[in-house]
Design a protein around this motif. Structure first.
Motif, PDB file in Angstrom:
ATOM      1  N   UNK A   1      52.590  17.976  37.174  1.00 30.95           N
ATOM      2  CA  UNK A   1      52.330  18.157  38.600  1.00 30.95           C
ATOM      3  C   UNK A   1      53.305  17.328  39.425  1.00 30.95           C
ATOM      4  N   UNK A   2      53.514  17.779  40.658  1.00 28.66           N
ATOM      5  CA  UNK A   2      54.216  17.002  41.677  1.00 28.66           C
ATOM      6  C   UNK A   2      53.310  16.937  42.895  1.00 28.66           C
ATOM      7  N   UNK A   3      53.045  15.734  43.365  1.00 29.46           N
ATOM      8  CA  UNK A   3      52.297  15.552  44.607  1.00 29.46           C
ATOM      9  C   UNK A   3      53.321  15.199  45.692  1.00 29.46           C
ATOM     10  N   UNK A   4      53.528  16.129  46.579  1.00 27.74           N
ATOM     11  CA  UNK A   4      54.596  16.079  47.583  1.00 27.74           C
ATOM     12  C   UNK A   4      53.943  15.676  48.908  1.00 27.74           C
ATOM     13  N   UNK A   5      54.191  14.443  49.334  1.00 31.45           N
ATOM     14  CA  UNK A   5      53.461  13.884  50.466  1.00 31.45           C
ATOM     15  C   UNK A   5      54.448  13.440  51.542  1.00 31.45           C
ATOM     16  N   UNK A   6      54.330  13.964  52.766  1.00 37.19           N
ATOM     17  CA  UNK A   6      55.208  13.492  53.839  1.00 37.19           C
ATOM     18  C   UNK A   6      54.707  12.163  54.409  1.00 37.19           C
ATOM     19  N   UNK A   7      55.606  11.202  54.441  1.00 36.64           N
ATOM     20  CA  UNK A   7      55.314   9.900  55.060  1.00 36.64           C
ATOM     21  C   UNK A   7      56.424   9.661  56.073  1.00 36.64           C
ATOM     22  N   UNK A   8      56.110   9.854  57.338  1.00 39.06           N
ATOM     23  CA  UNK A   8      57.138   9.915  58.360  1.00 39.06           C
ATOM     24  C   UNK A   8      57.710   8.557  58.740  1.00 39.06           C
TER      25      UNK A   8
END
Length: 560
Positions: A260-267
């Protein structure tokens, strides 16, 4: 002076960055996920995803990106969206990032007729989309028709990098697809390696433009599948079972190693860095240059990847009267010290640009001599152009007392843009030019670019064939992004001719094009952009596309 341009009318989903702009919500999403992972401690080796540590053993990668994937359709050209596209879809042709050579992928072979009008592709057997639909000659035919002609009923325009296509025919028995063009188009094969030419299932092709923006609706044949999306918070990718049709040059010829890849935007930069240092993420994108070496000293791997294609280039737009004078444009080029910019603001992972394209681009021609810092020449040119007096602030004025003020739009897509623009603002002030900086957010960037009072904007991103993008943007009958007030016939001819010829003849045409653009000071190349990544030491096998997008197919998690 800084101004924010606000356009509250832009409320479409693909432009709603501001709705999820608060970094706190994103950090909470990261923390919520991490509660399900093994305990972590401060330091570069703390975040180890589940797995045995052996190559190909699986595990989960937590990727903290700097931007939100606002729309997941394959035509979306934002950096983060195209990275997603590269990991969930395949293309007919693969471009090797090391050599630039084109090699078979879903098309196991191809043939081009002598006149360059007919292209025949032999389609690989045994490939399927993640919904089970075969990726056969019929599927390729429908994809190419959709790309060439669009789907007006669903609000989808033709792909503007595609040639004018007369017909697309499939032979199901021989598994071939034949494309006939209306006129020769030498970039066509290279364009088929681009993210916007990715192949998707009929189920995706039949959707409206709005529905295609949802990442989970993009059904490809790639090594990962979108399992779920919580908009603005997280996208989960899972390994595609049975994937076995990678390009021959890929190290891994089977399924992806990662589960799995957990793709999380952290601005927020500080939140992204803090999460990496706390072991809450395995990989982050976008660092300020000042953070690169400290992170490397702490034991993290810091990688600068320079994509092939257009460089970070400033366009001097002639919608502004002052920039219609070639002497003023040349003065700006001579008044900017690019070497000082890299030395003062960046690291050795960055470099100055020597043309509007990178040296590995077809037809690159070195323009360094025309980009030499020469403030005395800049002063002389401005005097000749009628800006010979200065006001009390040291800004040049004309005989009517008008200040030489140019408005510049700070690049919203570049994490280092603010200090870059501010330093150039200071450099130009030294020759008496006032650079007024205009700031917009993601939701209003199109408003900023369409504002004709803006004299300077940044352009230039890596592309499969940059000359196609340049033609579309700078031809007078195209976007005319130079805002020329009347056609430059020589420029238009060069932009038209390069796609009609091949090989050394095309190289000569695009070389002349670079000369013409710099000789007229239409544009100013500043940097060869780098995408900067920092990763935990246990992340292995990360690779890249020629455009510097990460590819996770061969990535794996090692034991700490």
């Amino acid at each position: 002076m800084t101004e924010r341009i606000v356009d509250p009318a832009l409320k479409r989903r693909s432009r709603t960055y501001a709705a999820v702009g608060a970094a706190l919500a994103v950090v909470l999403a990261v923390t919520a996920f991490l509660l399900l992972r093994p305990g972590t401690e401060q330091g570069p080796a703390a975040a180890s995803a589940p797995g045995t540590g052996a190559e190909g053993s699986g595990g989960t990668l937590v990727y903290l990106d700097a931007e939100i994937i606002a729309a997941g359709d394959i035509r979306n050209g934002t950096w983060q969206s195209t990275t997603l596209t590269h990991n969930i879809t395949d293309r007919l042709i693969h471009a090797d990032p090391e050599t630039g050579e084109l090699e078979p992928w879903i098309a196991e072979d191809w043939e081009i007729s002598e006149g360059g009008l007919q292209y025949t592709f032999w389609i690989r057997d045994g490939v399927s989309f993640s919904n089970g639909q075969p990726l056969d000659a019929g599927a390729v035919q429908r994809n190419l028709q959709w790309q060439a002609w669009g789907d007006p009923e669903n609000g989808i325009d033709p792909n503007n990098t595609f040639p004018q296509v007369e017909s697309v025919e499939a032979d199901e028995e021989d598994q071939t697809v034949t494309v006939v063009l209306e006129e020769p188009y030498s970039p066509f094969i290279k364009i088929l390696s681009n993210w916007a030419s990715s192949l998707v299932a009929d189920e995706t092709l039949e959707l409206s433009a709005e529905d295609q923006q949802r990442p989970e609706n993009v059904i490809g044949s790639g090594p990962f599948v979108v399992e779920s999306e919580t908009y603005g918070e997280e996208i989960i990718l899972t390994r595609r079972k049975g994937y076995s049709w990678a390009p021959a040059s890929w190290e891994n010829q089977g399924e992806a190693h990662l589960e799995e890849i957990h793709w999380i935007p952290v601005l927020e930069d500080s939140a992204r860095l803090g999460s990496l240092r706390a072991g809450e993420g395995d990989l982050i994108r976008y660092l300020q240059p000042s953070e690169e070496d400290p992170l490397a000293a702490e034991g993290f791997e810091v990688i600068g990847v320079q994509g092939s294609g257009q460089t970070n280039t400033w366009v001097l737009r002639q919608s502004v009267e002052e920039l219609q004078d070639e002497r003023v444009r040349h003065a700006i080029l001579s008044g900017i010290d690019r070497e000082a910019i890299v030395e003062d603001l960046y690291t050795d992972r960055w470099s100055t640009a020597s043309s509007i394209v990178t040296p590995d681009t077809l037809g690159y021609r070195d323009q360094s001599e025309k980009l030499t810092y020469d403030p005395e020449r800049a002063q002389r040119l401005l005097d000749e152009a009628g800006w010979s007096e200065h006001d009390d602030d040291g800004i040049r004025v004309n005989e009517d007392g008008d200040r030489l003020t140019i408005r510049a739009l700070i690049d919203v897509f570049d994490a280092t843009a603010a200090p870059l623009f501010q330093l150039i603002q200071w450099q130009l002030a030294e020759i008496g030019v006032e650079l007024e900086l205009v700031e917009v957010d993601y939701s209003n960037v199109s408003t900023g670019y369409s504002d004709e009072s803006i004299g300077i904007v940044r352009t230039g991103w890596p592309q499969a064939d940059s000359w196609v993008r340049i033609r579309n943007d700078w031809h007078f009958e195209g976007s005319n992004a130079l805002f020329l007030q009347e056609p430059d016939e020589q420029l238009n001819e060069l932009l038209e001719q390069h796609s009609l010829v091949q090989g050394s003849e095309r190289e000569e045409v695009v070389g002349d094009l670079q000369d013409h653009l710099l000789d007229n000071a239409y544009v100013f190349p500043v940097l060869t952009d780098s995408q900067i990544f920092a990763l935990q030491p246990h992340v292995r096998g990360l690779s890249w596309t020629p455009e510097a997008r990460p590819v996770f197919h061969s990535t794996w998690i090692a034991e700490d």
